[in-house]
Design a protein around this motif. Structure first.
Motif, mmCIF file in Angstrom:
data_model
loop_
_atom_site.group_PDB
_atom_site.id
_atom_site.type_symbol
_atom_site.label_atom_id
_atom_site.label_comp_id
_atom_site.label_asym_id
_atom_site.label_seq_id
_atom_site.Cartn_x
_atom_site.Cartn_y
_atom_site.Cartn_z
ATOM 1 N N UNK A 12 0.835 -1.200 0.000
ATOM 2 C CA UNK A 12 0.000 0.000 0.000
ATOM 3 C C UNK A 12 0.869 1.248 0.000
ATOM 4 N N UNK A 13 1.927 1.216 0.773
ATOM 5 C CA UNK A 13 2.788 2.386 0.912
ATOM 6 C C UNK A 13 3.483 2.756 -0.391
ATOM 7 N N UNK A 14 3.958 1.769 -1.133
ATOM 8 C CA UNK A 14 4.690 2.083 -2.365
ATOM 9 C C UNK A 14 3.777 2.204 -3.582
ATOM 10 N N UNK A 22 9.654 9.821 -2.422
ATOM 11 C CA UNK A 22 10.116 10.172 -1.077
ATOM 12 C C UNK A 22 11.124 9.133 -0.591
ATOM 13 N N UNK A 23 10.844 7.865 -0.822
ATOM 14 C CA UNK A 23 11.784 6.813 -0.414
ATOM 15 C C UNK A 23 13.127 6.985 -1.110
ATOM 16 N N UNK A 24 13.103 7.331 -2.395
ATOM 17 C CA UNK A 24 14.355 7.575 -3.122
ATOM 18 C C UNK A 24 15.121 8.742 -2.511
ATOM 19 N N UNK A 25 14.408 9.802 -2.167
ATOM 20 C CA UNK A 25 15.045 10.967 -1.549
ATOM 21 C C UNK A 25 15.727 10.613 -0.234
ATOM 22 N N UNK A 26 15.117 9.715 0.505
ATOM 23 C CA UNK A 26 15.626 9.369 1.833
ATOM 24 C C UNK A 26 16.712 8.299 1.802
ATOM 25 N N UNK A 27 16.978 7.749 0.640
ATOM 26 C CA UNK A 27 18.011 6.713 0.528
ATOM 27 C C UNK A 27 19.371 7.304 0.887
ATOM 28 N N UNK A 28 19.909 6.840 1.984
ATOM 29 C CA UNK A 28 21.241 7.251 2.395
ATOM 30 C C UNK A 28 21.349 8.589 3.094
ATOM 31 N N UNK A 29 20.214 9.229 3.394
ATOM 32 C CA UNK A 29 20.298 10.509 4.112
ATOM 33 C C UNK A 29 19.035 10.779 4.912
ATOM 34 N N UNK A 30 19.186 11.650 5.861
ATOM 35 C CA UNK A 30 18.077 12.069 6.708
ATOM 36 C C UNK A 30 17.621 13.451 6.246
ATOM 37 N N UNK A 31 16.306 13.630 6.133
ATOM 38 C CA UNK A 31 15.756 14.912 5.702
ATOM 39 C C UNK A 31 14.609 15.341 6.597
ATOM 40 N N UNK A 32 14.469 16.641 6.749
ATOM 41 C CA UNK A 32 13.335 17.205 7.475
ATOM 42 C C UNK A 32 12.127 17.253 6.557
ATOM 43 N N UNK A 33 10.950 17.311 7.140
ATOM 44 C CA UNK A 33 9.714 17.392 6.364
ATOM 45 C C UNK A 33 9.777 18.570 5.389
ATOM 46 N N UNK A 34 10.262 19.700 5.853
ATOM 47 C CA UNK A 34 10.328 20.885 4.983
ATOM 48 C C UNK A 34 11.240 20.656 3.789
ATOM 49 N N UNK A 48 3.389 15.405 4.610
ATOM 50 C CA UNK A 48 3.338 14.782 5.944
ATOM 51 C C UNK A 48 2.405 13.582 5.964
ATOM 52 N N UNK A 49 1.310 13.655 5.237
ATOM 53 C CA UNK A 49 0.380 12.517 5.164
ATOM 54 C C UNK A 49 1.036 11.333 4.465
ATOM 55 N N UNK A 50 1.800 11.608 3.396
ATOM 56 C CA UNK A 50 2.533 10.535 2.717
ATOM 57 C C UNK A 50 3.564 9.925 3.660
ATOM 58 N N UNK A 54 4.110 6.003 5.049
ATOM 59 C CA UNK A 54 5.397 5.313 4.981
ATOM 60 C C UNK A 54 5.857 4.881 6.375
ATOM 61 N N UNK A 55 5.619 5.722 7.355
ATOM 62 C CA UNK A 55 5.967 5.411 8.744
ATOM 63 C C UNK A 55 5.141 4.234 9.252
ATOM 64 N N UNK A 56 3.858 4.254 8.973
ATOM 65 C CA UNK A 56 2.975 3.175 9.424
ATOM 66 C C UNK A 56 3.332 1.839 8.775
ATOM 67 N N UNK A 57 3.918 1.880 7.576
ATOM 68 C CA UNK A 57 4.344 0.654 6.897
ATOM 69 C C UNK A 57 5.743 0.228 7.336
ATOM 70 N N UNK A 58 6.371 1.032 8.184
ATOM 71 C CA UNK A 58 7.705 0.703 8.674
ATOM 72 C C UNK A 58 8.824 1.051 7.711
ATOM 73 N N UNK A 59 8.522 1.861 6.694
ATOM 74 C CA UNK A 59 9.520 2.183 5.676
ATOM 75 C C UNK A 59 10.371 3.412 5.991
ATOM 76 N N UNK A 60 9.956 4.193 6.957
ATOM 77 C CA UNK A 60 10.760 5.339 7.392
ATOM 78 C C UNK A 60 10.785 5.387 8.914
ATOM 79 N N UNK A 61 11.832 5.961 9.412
ATOM 80 C CA UNK A 61 11.933 6.242 10.841
ATOM 81 C C UNK A 61 11.895 7.749 10.995
#
Length: 108
Positions: A12-14, A22-34, A48-50, A54-61
């Protein structure tokens, strides 16, 4: 760190192209919502809703740093997707073999 219960699964998440980006953006780095929201033609609230899905699916911390929330990729749950896709690889390999066979027959 986030400890949200799993309300969405990896599939569902992907399913949404924005979340895949968003997952591609976060690959290898930490980013703020902004920082993430700046890269999309939508509101910060929509991003933030997206991120929540992703958080609920366990794909982001996520972690709170001062007033901002920062996100990192949690790739381990993607192994479920990899396992599911690997089952269907046999069909793709079969189609490629058939295509190769047909192409070789036409050459002769």
């Amino acid at each position: 760190m986030s400890t949200s219960p799993k309300k969405h699964d990896v599939f569902q998440a992907i399913a949404d192209p924005t979340r895949r980006e968003i997952l591609k953006l976060l690959a290898g780095r930490e980013l703020a919502v902004t920082e993430i929201a700046e890269r999309f033609p939508m509101s910060r609230t929509a991003v933030s809703k997206h991120l929540l899905i992703l958080d609920e699916a366990g794909l982001v911390l996520s972690r709170k740093t001062g007033r901002e929330k920062r996100y990192t990729l949690q790739a381990e749950p993607l192994s479920e997707l990899e396992q599911w896709l690997s089952y269907f690889e046999q069909f793709w390999q079969n189609k490629m073999s058939m295509l190769k066979h047909l192409a070789e027959r036409k050459e002769n």
